[in-house]
Design a protein around this motif. Structure first.
Motif, PDB file in Angstrom:
ATOM      1  N   ALA A 107       0.835  -1.201   0.000  1.00 30.05           N
ATOM      2  CA  ALA A 107       0.000   0.000   0.000  1.00 30.05           C
ATOM      3  C   ALA A 107       0.871   1.253   0.000  1.00 30.05           C
ATOM      4  N   TRP A 108       2.020   1.191   0.683  1.00 28.78           N
ATOM      5  CA  TRP A 108       2.948   2.334   0.687  1.00 28.78           C
ATOM      6  C   TRP A 108       3.450   2.615  -0.733  1.00 28.78           C
ATOM      7  N   GLU A 109       3.693   1.550  -1.516  1.00 26.91           N
ATOM      8  CA  GLU A 109       4.117   1.746  -2.893  1.00 26.91           C
ATOM      9  C   GLU A 109       3.001   2.375  -3.720  1.00 26.91           C
ATOM     10  N   LYS A 110       1.758   1.935  -3.501  1.00 30.03           N
ATOM     11  CA  LYS A 110       0.635   2.598  -4.169  1.00 30.03           C
ATOM     12  C   LYS A 110       0.597   4.078  -3.807  1.00 30.03           C
ATOM     13  N   LEU A 111       0.755   4.360  -2.525  1.00 30.08           N
ATOM     14  CA  LEU A 111       0.712   5.735  -2.055  1.00 30.08           C
ATOM     15  C   LEU A 111       1.852   6.555  -2.656  1.00 30.08           C
ATOM     16  N   ARG A 112       3.018   5.941  -2.763  1.00 34.08           N
ATOM     17  CA  ARG A 112       4.165   6.631  -3.360  1.00 34.08           C
ATOM     18  C   ARG A 112       3.841   7.110  -4.777  1.00 34.08           C
ATOM     19  N   VAL A 113       3.234   6.227  -5.573  1.00 34.24           N
ATOM     20  CA  VAL A 113       2.908   6.588  -6.950  1.00 34.24           C
ATOM     21  C   VAL A 113       1.829   7.662  -6.967  1.00 34.24           C
ATOM     22  N   LEU A 114       0.793   7.488  -6.160  1.00 33.96           N
ATOM     23  CA  LEU A 114      -0.300   8.469  -6.130  1.00 33.96           C
ATOM     24  C   LEU A 114       0.183   9.832  -5.643  1.00 33.96           C
ATOM     25  N   GLN A 115       1.137   9.838  -4.727  1.00 35.58           N
ATOM     26  CA  GLN A 115       1.685  11.093  -4.223  1.00 35.58           C
ATOM     27  C   GLN A 115       2.736  11.688  -5.155  1.00 35.58           C
ATOM     28  N   GLY A 116       3.336  10.841  -5.993  1.00 36.98           N
ATOM     29  CA  GLY A 116       4.318  11.330  -6.952  1.00 36.98           C
ATOM     30  C   GLY A 116       5.732  11.411  -6.436  1.00 36.98           C
ATOM     31  N   ARG A 117       6.082  10.596  -5.436  1.00 29.81           N
ATOM     32  CA  ARG A 117       7.472  10.623  -4.941  1.00 29.81           C
ATOM     33  C   ARG A 117       8.330   9.703  -5.798  1.00 29.81           C
ATOM     34  N   PRO A 118       9.390  10.223  -6.405  1.00 33.55           N
ATOM     35  CA  PRO A 118      10.249   9.391  -7.247  1.00 33.55           C
ATOM     36  C   PRO A 118      10.945   8.303  -6.445  1.00 33.55           C
ATOM     37  N   ALA A 119      11.206   7.159  -7.096  1.00 30.31           N
ATOM     38  CA  ALA A 119      11.873   6.036  -6.438  1.00 30.31           C
ATOM     39  C   ALA A 119      13.003   5.519  -7.318  1.00 30.31           C
ATOM     40  N   PRO A 120      14.049   4.972  -6.685  1.00 31.25           N
ATOM     41  CA  PRO A 120      15.143   4.385  -7.465  1.00 31.25           C
ATOM     42  C   PRO A 120      14.648   3.260  -8.364  1.00 31.25           C
ATOM     43  N   GLU A 121      15.317   3.113  -9.497  1.00 32.32           N
ATOM     44  CA  GLU A 121      15.012   2.099 -10.499  1.00 32.32           C
ATOM     45  C   GLU A 121      13.668   2.352 -11.185  1.00 32.32           C
ATOM     46  N   ARG A 122      13.027   3.432 -10.844  1.00 31.64           N
ATOM     47  CA  ARG A 122      11.792   3.859 -11.516  1.00 31.64           C
ATOM     48  C   ARG A 122      12.008   5.265 -12.090  1.00 31.64           C
ATOM     49  N   GLU A 123      11.814   6.261 -11.233  1.00 29.75           N
ATOM     50  CA  GLU A 123      11.998   7.651 -11.661  1.00 29.75           C
ATOM     51  C   GLU A 123      13.422   8.155 -11.431  1.00 29.75           C
ATOM     52  N   LEU A 124      14.144   7.494 -10.554  1.00 27.79           N
ATOM     53  CA  LEU A 124      15.517   7.895 -10.237  1.00 27.79           C
ATOM     54  C   LEU A 124      16.469   6.887 -10.860  1.00 27.79           C
ATOM     55  N   SER A 125      17.165   7.318 -11.890  1.00 25.21           N
ATOM     56  CA  SER A 125      18.087   6.429 -12.602  1.00 25.21           C
ATOM     57  C   SER A 125      19.038   7.269 -13.426  1.00 25.21           C
ATOM     58  N   LYS A 126      19.946   6.604 -14.115  1.00 25.28           N
ATOM     59  CA  LYS A 126      20.923   7.305 -14.950  1.00 25.28           C
ATOM     60  C   LYS A 126      20.298   7.883 -16.210  1.00 25.28           C
ATOM     61  N   GLU A 127      19.006   7.584 -16.445  1.00 26.30           N
ATOM     62  CA  GLU A 127      18.310   8.165 -17.595  1.00 26.30           C
ATOM     63  C   GLU A 127      17.897   9.618 -17.350  1.00 26.30           C
ATOM     64  N   PHE A 128      17.713   9.990 -16.067  1.00 27.37           N
ATOM     65  CA  PHE A 128      17.078  11.274 -15.768  1.00 27.37           C
ATOM     66  C   PHE A 128      17.927  12.075 -14.787  1.00 27.37           C
ATOM     67  N   ASN A 129      17.958  13.393 -15.007  1.00 28.19           N
ATOM     68  CA  ASN A 129      18.701  14.222 -14.066  1.00 28.19           C
ATOM     69  C   ASN A 129      17.783  14.762 -12.968  1.00 28.19           C
ATOM     70  N   VAL A 130      18.401  15.339 -11.961  1.00 25.69           N
ATOM     71  CA  VAL A 130      17.688  15.728 -10.752  1.00 25.69           C
ATOM     72  C   VAL A 130      16.681  16.851 -11.005  1.00 25.69           C
ATOM     73  N   LEU A 131      16.935  17.698 -11.996  1.00 26.99           N
ATOM     74  CA  LEU A 131      16.003  18.782 -12.299  1.00 26.99           C
ATOM     75  C   LEU A 131      14.801  18.267 -13.085  1.00 26.99           C
ATOM     76  N   GLU A 132      15.011  17.295 -13.951  1.00 26.53           N
ATOM     77  CA  GLU A 132      13.890  16.671 -14.646  1.00 26.53           C
ATOM     78  C   GLU A 132      12.978  15.964 -13.653  1.00 26.53           C
ATOM     79  N   ALA A 133      13.567  15.421 -12.586  1.00 25.81           N
ATOM     80  CA  ALA A 133      12.771  14.772 -11.538  1.00 25.81           C
ATOM     81  C   ALA A 133      12.012  15.778 -10.688  1.00 25.81           C
ATOM     82  N   GLY A 134      12.322  17.064 -10.847  1.00 24.18           N
ATOM     83  CA  GLY A 134      11.588  18.114 -10.145  1.00 24.18           C
ATOM     84  C   GLY A 134      11.894  18.237  -8.676  1.00 24.18           C
TER      85      GLY A 134
END
Length: 419
Positions: free
Chosen positions: A278-305
């Protein structure tokens, strides 16, 4: 009805039980008394002490917390993660309308000590640690030299150490990275204290009511990251403002020996237990980036907002990734941004996002809403298609509407980046 009683300094005995994040210095602490409603509340004796030096060998690990959670209906994985209480919808509703408690003990805890710890972390992460004082805290981002994202760390500035709370999947790699940057003359020590501590998050609009009942009302309304040390049944516990997923709520770090009583007390005061699923569901609904998803070598810290975790006036380009961040801002190098997406159906992370027939991004996370009646995701989208309300296509034929998410909407880009 359970109450906390009294205000005092933490005792040397309590401090010694958790030497990994308490040290032998005089700290202003408060005494916290938790008890199960079935127990008689004893009278506290309050006294001020000057703790002595302590043995730094780790205390024995107490597995009673997971046993207690299992007996209470929690589903615990083989590696000790509390996955579910079969109450995901109830817990998500409590986050919106009541209060939830989550065992995040599988998240990493890293203790950074030594005389050079502040300057060291100031150079290795995006936050300005040199402007923080004891008792304050912040979020900071670990990045690569090209400002690609690794993880968000929640930091507490303590008297003789800095405590970092990081994601479960990155703890070991971050420790290895930090050790690599410690040079011979640096007075810095990195210690993984994950297995010697427990971590709870308390979240929801009724958090303050529970905090008041626990005699912790002095933390209500304090800035994000503000934290104080308390004593519970002779066991140390640190309580901080913010629940990792939100600026609101609270985080509790404690000895395993006191975790069961703290957990039971929070439940007895009305907190609804939430599992990691449920915490993972909440993470997505709240929009908090997570490693291996939104936080990776594909994206920089400013793109992550992650603007609230970045200092733009640290005054040196020796800091890891700082020169890249400065260039991205100066030359408007932010070409895409992380967005929420209201989806028409289930979608697979990694799916291409298109707009007017052209590829504009990538879906990074997906979850179902309550009762499985809705679908939501996170994804990076090029700026021309990233306005709230824009309709995009995910994969072949899944419709998505760009939506705001609470975690990212709380981030504050600078109005004048050069100031």
């Amino acid at each position: 009805m359970m109450r906390m009683a009294g205000v005092s300094h933490i005792t040397a005995t309590a401090t010694a039980l958790l030497p990994c994040f308490y040290n032998g210095t005089i700290l202003r602490r408060r005494s916290l008394r938790l008890r199960n409603g079935a127990c008689r509340e004893p009278k506290l004796r309050l006294r001020c002490v000057s703790p002595s030096e302590f043995d730094f060998s780790p205390p024995p690990i107490d597995h009673d917390l997971l046993d207690t959670i299992s007996v209470g209906g929690g589903i615990v994985s083989e590696d000790g993660v509390v996955e579910s209480f079969d109450n995901d919808d109830e817990a998500l509703d409590a986050f919106d309308n009541g209060v939830v408690v989550v065992d995040l003990s599988h998240f990493g805890r890293i203790r950074v000590s030594g005389d050079d710890r502040v300057h060291f972390l100031h150079n290795q992460t995006t936050a300005n640690f040199e402007c923080l004082s004891t008792g304050q805290g912040c979020d900071s981002v670990f990045v690569t030299p090209t400002a690609r994202t690794i993880d968000i760390a929640h930091a507490w500035i303590m008297k003789n150490a800095i405590m970092l709370m990081v994601s479960p999947t990155t703890c070991q790699s971050i420790i290895e990275m930090l050790n690599k940057y410690i040079f011979f003359a640096d007075k810095v020590e990195i210690k993984d204290i994950t297995k010697q501590t427990c971590l709870f998050a308390l979240a929801g609009p009724k958090c303050n009511q529970i905090m008041s009942k626990l005699n912790l009302g002095d933390l209500i309304g304090q800035p994000y990251g503000k934290h104080q040390h308390y004593s519970f049944d002779g066991m140390p516990i640190t309580v901080g403002v913010g629940s990792l997923i939100s600026d609101e709520g609270f985080t509790m770090l404690m000895s395993p020996g006191g975790a069961v009583s703290v957990w039971k007390t929070l439940l007895s005061e009305g907190a609804v237990p939430m599992g990691s699923e449920a915490w993972e569901k909440l993470r997505v609904l709240q929009g908090r980036p997570a490693p291996e998803r939104e936080l990776s070598k594909e994206f920089n810290v400013l793109e992550a907002g992650l603007w609230n975790s970045i200092s733009l006036n640290k005054g040196t380009h020796e800091d890891l990734g700082q020169e890249t961040i400065a260039r991205l801002i100066t030359y408007d190098g932010i070409k895409q941004r992380l967005c929420g997406l209201e989806l028409s159906a289930q979608a697979e992370p990694g799916s291409t996002i298109t707009f007017d027939g052209k590829k504009v991004g990538k879906l990074t996370s997906y979850t179902r809403g309550r009762n499985g009646s809705s679908h939501f995701g996170l994804g990076y989208i090029k700026k021309q298609a990233a306005s709230v309300g824009t309709t995009v296509t995910i994969g072949e034929d899944i419709s998505g509407i760009v939506a705001e998410v609470p975690y990212l909407s709380r981030q504050h880009p600078p109005t004048n980046p050069t100031s």
